[in-house]
Design a protein around this motif. Structure first.
Motif, PDB file in Angstrom:
ATOM      1  N   THR A  19      -1.335  -1.702  -9.256  1.00  0.00           N
ATOM      2  CA  THR A  19      -0.941  -0.292  -9.285  1.00  0.00           C
ATOM      3  C   THR A  19      -2.129   0.657  -9.325  1.00  0.00           C
ATOM      4  O   THR A  19      -1.985   1.845  -9.021  1.00  0.00           O
ATOM      5  CB  THR A  19      -0.043  -0.004 -10.499  1.00  0.00           C
ATOM      6  N   GLU A  20      -3.290   0.153  -9.725  1.00  0.00           N
ATOM      7  CA  GLU A  20      -4.498   0.971  -9.719  1.00  0.00           C
ATOM      8  C   GLU A  20      -5.696   0.036  -9.691  1.00  0.00           C
ATOM      9  O   GLU A  20      -5.582  -1.164  -9.952  1.00  0.00           O
ATOM     10  CB  GLU A  20      -4.552   1.892 -10.929  1.00  0.00           C
ATOM     11  N   ASP A  22     -10.310   0.000 -10.066  1.00  0.00           N
ATOM     12  CA  ASP A  22     -11.588   0.688 -10.255  1.00  0.00           C
ATOM     13  C   ASP A  22     -12.430   0.650  -8.982  1.00  0.00           C
ATOM     14  O   ASP A  22     -13.457   1.336  -8.886  1.00  0.00           O
ATOM     15  CB  ASP A  22     -12.377   0.041 -11.395  1.00  0.00           C
ATOM     16  N   PRO A  24     -11.439   1.185  -5.333  1.00  0.00           N
ATOM     17  CA  PRO A  24     -10.494   1.484  -4.251  1.00  0.00           C
ATOM     18  C   PRO A  24     -11.055   1.090  -2.886  1.00  0.00           C
ATOM     19  O   PRO A  24     -12.276   1.050  -2.684  1.00  0.00           O
ATOM     20  CB  PRO A  24     -10.311   2.993  -4.357  1.00  0.00           C
ATOM     21  N   ASN A  48      -3.571   5.670  -5.320  1.00  0.00           N
ATOM     22  CA  ASN A  48      -4.411   5.066  -6.356  1.00  0.00           C
ATOM     23  C   ASN A  48      -5.296   3.930  -5.855  1.00  0.00           C
ATOM     24  O   ASN A  48      -6.162   3.469  -6.596  1.00  0.00           O
ATOM     25  CB  ASN A  48      -3.519   4.505  -7.476  1.00  0.00           C
ATOM     26  N   GLU A  51      -9.598   5.532  -0.941  1.00  0.00           N
ATOM     27  CA  GLU A  51     -10.226   6.842  -0.846  1.00  0.00           C
ATOM     28  C   GLU A  51     -10.924   6.954   0.503  1.00  0.00           C
ATOM     29  O   GLU A  51     -11.285   5.942   1.117  1.00  0.00           O
ATOM     30  CB  GLU A  51     -11.227   7.071  -1.983  1.00  0.00           C
ATOM     31  N   GLN A 314       1.328   8.103   2.409  1.00  0.00           N
ATOM     32  CA  GLN A 314       0.796   7.549   1.168  1.00  0.00           C
ATOM     33  C   GLN A 314       1.275   6.117   0.978  1.00  0.00           C
ATOM     34  O   GLN A 314       0.494   5.237   0.601  1.00  0.00           O
ATOM     35  CB  GLN A 314       1.216   8.400  -0.023  1.00  0.00           C
ATOM     36  N   GLU A 318      -1.196   2.930   0.788  1.00  0.00           N
ATOM     37  CA  GLU A 318      -1.175   2.139  -0.433  1.00  0.00           C
ATOM     38  C   GLU A 318      -0.819   0.675  -0.135  1.00  0.00           C
ATOM     39  O   GLU A 318      -1.401  -0.247  -0.705  1.00  0.00           O
ATOM     40  CB  GLU A 318      -0.188   2.726  -1.435  1.00  0.00           C
TER      41      GLU A 318
END
Length: 360
Positions: A19-20, A22, A24, A48, A51, A314, A318
């Motif tokens: 889900t997230e 450090d 990306p 998340n 980038e 998005q 993702e």
């Protein structure tokens, strides 16, 4: 079969474990038209798992201007600099959103540089060039996903769950439509969509691919033959054969799809699947700025199915980033995208010859 049971616990991101992060996935955006600037980059920024760190354009000043408007972009480079390997340490993946006929060289360079590739649909302007994308990614073992937004759209994913669960019985027909007044949306008569050499087709190629591919996704099947008719009526469309397009696609087990598309008609979109025991309809379906709606009919009852409205771009970024982070092969791959190109070219061939075109 109770509908409530089939719709309980629907997970918009049933594909997601991470889900997230450090670290990306860092994207280079190749092609800085309005879609990239107004849809793709904001979608990445809102997510998340990725980038934008590099922007690539034929116009260095435009690239620099876009870079200055972003908090994450580190490098702004030209197309030639990209091919020369500039800033290759600053990105992990590329999003290729140039005109269709210019996808292949950017995919080739990205694959040679060992980057993952998200390539806009349609994959390329011709079957041979689409095959070239498949081949170069296989040669360099490069991760490739073709950017079909409907595959991560909750309305369509929920509709597929219902089809897979047998709620509408055996599928019999699919009907899909996507129409728009392209010269009102993009008021440029010299745009690449109206240039056969750059686009490889107009209504069928650019937006007819939505009902075609979404039908394939919902049915989990590939076409076996196609027939179609196309027409260009107004002088703005003189360079392409298909201002308007209508085509029938036959699938295995006698399932038939009827698809329509126009670049010069009222904006509308839907996808409908009719089965032996019921029917489902997504309408509106394909435009990301409209709230999608799913309606299901079964046993004399018709009801709207609730689901979360999302930013389609998005979700797409993702999902692709999640695949990269987890080492998962993304769907849809190059072979899947190649099938659409072969089918669409079959529409043009059929329209010219007046005959069915076999695809298997």
């Amino acid at each position: 079969m109770e509908l409530d049971h089939l719709t309980e616990g629907f997970d918009v991101r049933d594909w997601q474990d991470v889900t997230e992060t450090d670290d990306p996935v860092r994207f280079a955006m190749i092609g800085l038209g309005w879609w990239t600037r107004e849809q793709a980059m904001p979608a990445v920024a809102a997510g998340n798992l990725s980038e934008t760190t590099v922007v690539v354009s034929s116009d260095p000043e435009k690239a620099q201007s876009v870079a200055e408007s972003s908090e994450t972009v580190e490098e702004a480079i030209s197309y030639q600099e990209f091919h020369d390997g500039a800033a290759s340490d600053a990105y992990d993946a590329v999003y290729v959103v140039t005109p269709n006929a210019r996808h292949l060289p950017f995919v080739e360079t990205a694959a040679e540089l060992g980057k993952a590739i998200l390539c806009e649909k349609p994959m390329e302007a011709t079957i041979d060039r689409a095959q070239g994308i498949v081949d170069v990614c296989e040669e360099h073992d490069a991760t490739l996903m073709v950017a079909y937004r409907m595959h991560t759209e909750p309305a369509v994913r929920r509709a597929k769950d219902l089809v897979d669960a047998g709620y509408i019985g055996d599928p019999v027909f699919a009907h899909g439509n996507m129409t728009e007044p392209i010269l009102e949306l993009v008021p440029d008569p010299d745009q690449w969509r109206l240039d056969w050499d750059l686009s490889g087709g107009c209504a069928t190629m650019d937006i007819g691919i939505y009902p075609l591919n979404t039908t394939r996704f919902l049915l989990d099947a590939d076409p076996v033959r196609v027939t179609g008719s196309v027409a260009s009526v107004h002088e703005e469309f003189d360079d392409v054969p298909d201002e308007h397009s209508a085509f029938q696609v036959d699938f295995p087990d006698n399932v038939f799809a009827l698809c329509t598309a126009s670049q010069n008609a009222h904006m509308a979109s839907h996808i409908r699947v009719t089965g032996t025991a019921g029917e489902l309809l997504v309408e509106p379906a394909f435009y990301p700025w409209e709230d999608r709606k799913l309606t299901v009919s079964h046993g004399g009852t018709t009801m709207d199915i609730e689901f979360e409205q999302v930013d389609q771009m998005q979700e797409e970024f993702e999902y692709f980033s999640h695949c990269i982070l987890t080492g998962t092969e993304p769907y849809a791959d190059g072979e899947h995208g190649l099938t659409d190109i072969e089918t669409i070219k079959g529409v043009y061939e059929s329209a010219e010859s007046g005959r069915w075109v076999d695809l298997d």
